[in-house]
Design a protein around this motif. Structure first.
Motif, PDB file in Angstrom:
ATOM      1  N   SER A  22       0.835  -0.632   0.106  1.00 31.93           N
ATOM      2  CA  SER A  22       0.003  -0.324   0.086  1.00 31.93           C
ATOM      3  C   SER A  22       0.600   1.241   0.088  1.00 31.93           C
ATOM      4  O   SER A  22       2.103   1.102   0.400  1.00 31.93           O
ATOM      5  CB  SER A  22      -0.902  -0.195   1.448  1.00 31.93           C
ATOM      6  N   VAL A  23       0.243   2.156  -0.679  1.00 31.84           N
ATOM      7  CA  VAL A  23       0.961   3.321  -0.902  1.00 31.84           C
ATOM      8  C   VAL A  23       1.105   4.276  -0.050  1.00 31.84           C
ATOM      9  O   VAL A  23      -0.106   4.368   1.237  1.00 31.84           O
ATOM     10  CB  VAL A  23       0.439   4.293  -1.762  1.00 31.84           C
TER      11      VAL A  23
ATOM     12  N   CYS B 299       5.702   2.498  -0.457  1.00 33.18           N
ATOM     13  CA  CYS B 299       5.168   2.067  -0.702  1.00 33.18           C
ATOM     14  C   CYS B 299       5.391   0.779   0.365  1.00 33.18           C
ATOM     15  O   CYS B 299       6.748   0.797   0.273  1.00 33.18           O
ATOM     16  CB  CYS B 299       4.441   1.521  -2.048  1.00 33.18           C
TER      17      CYS B 299
END
Length: 73
Positions: free
Chosen positions: A6-7, A17
């Protein structure tokens, strides 16, 4: 398709990320609608919990992706 991570933030024009799986430099990264987000340019941080940097595609507005999940094929 598998989840890559996930960023967590945007830094110097790159998407940073948190990785949830192994990832290689040069791997294309997608969002949940299978749109290209960019390519992995670096993997860094601790081995147990690495991060990776993505150069965003020209059609992507990086700040809108913070908090979003990203995927690889």
């Amino acid at each position: 398709m598998r989840r890559a991570g996930s960023v967590v933030e945007v830094a110097q024009g790159l998407l940073v990320c948190r990785a949830t799986d192994d990832i290689d430099i040069g791997t294309p990264v997608l969002d949940d609608s299978l749109t290209s987000v960019g390519r992995v340019v670096d993997v860094f941080g601790p081995v147990a919990e690495p991060y990776f940097a993505v150069t965003p595609s020209s059609s992507v507005h990086p700040p809108t992706l913070v908090g979003e999940r990203v995927y690889v094929r």
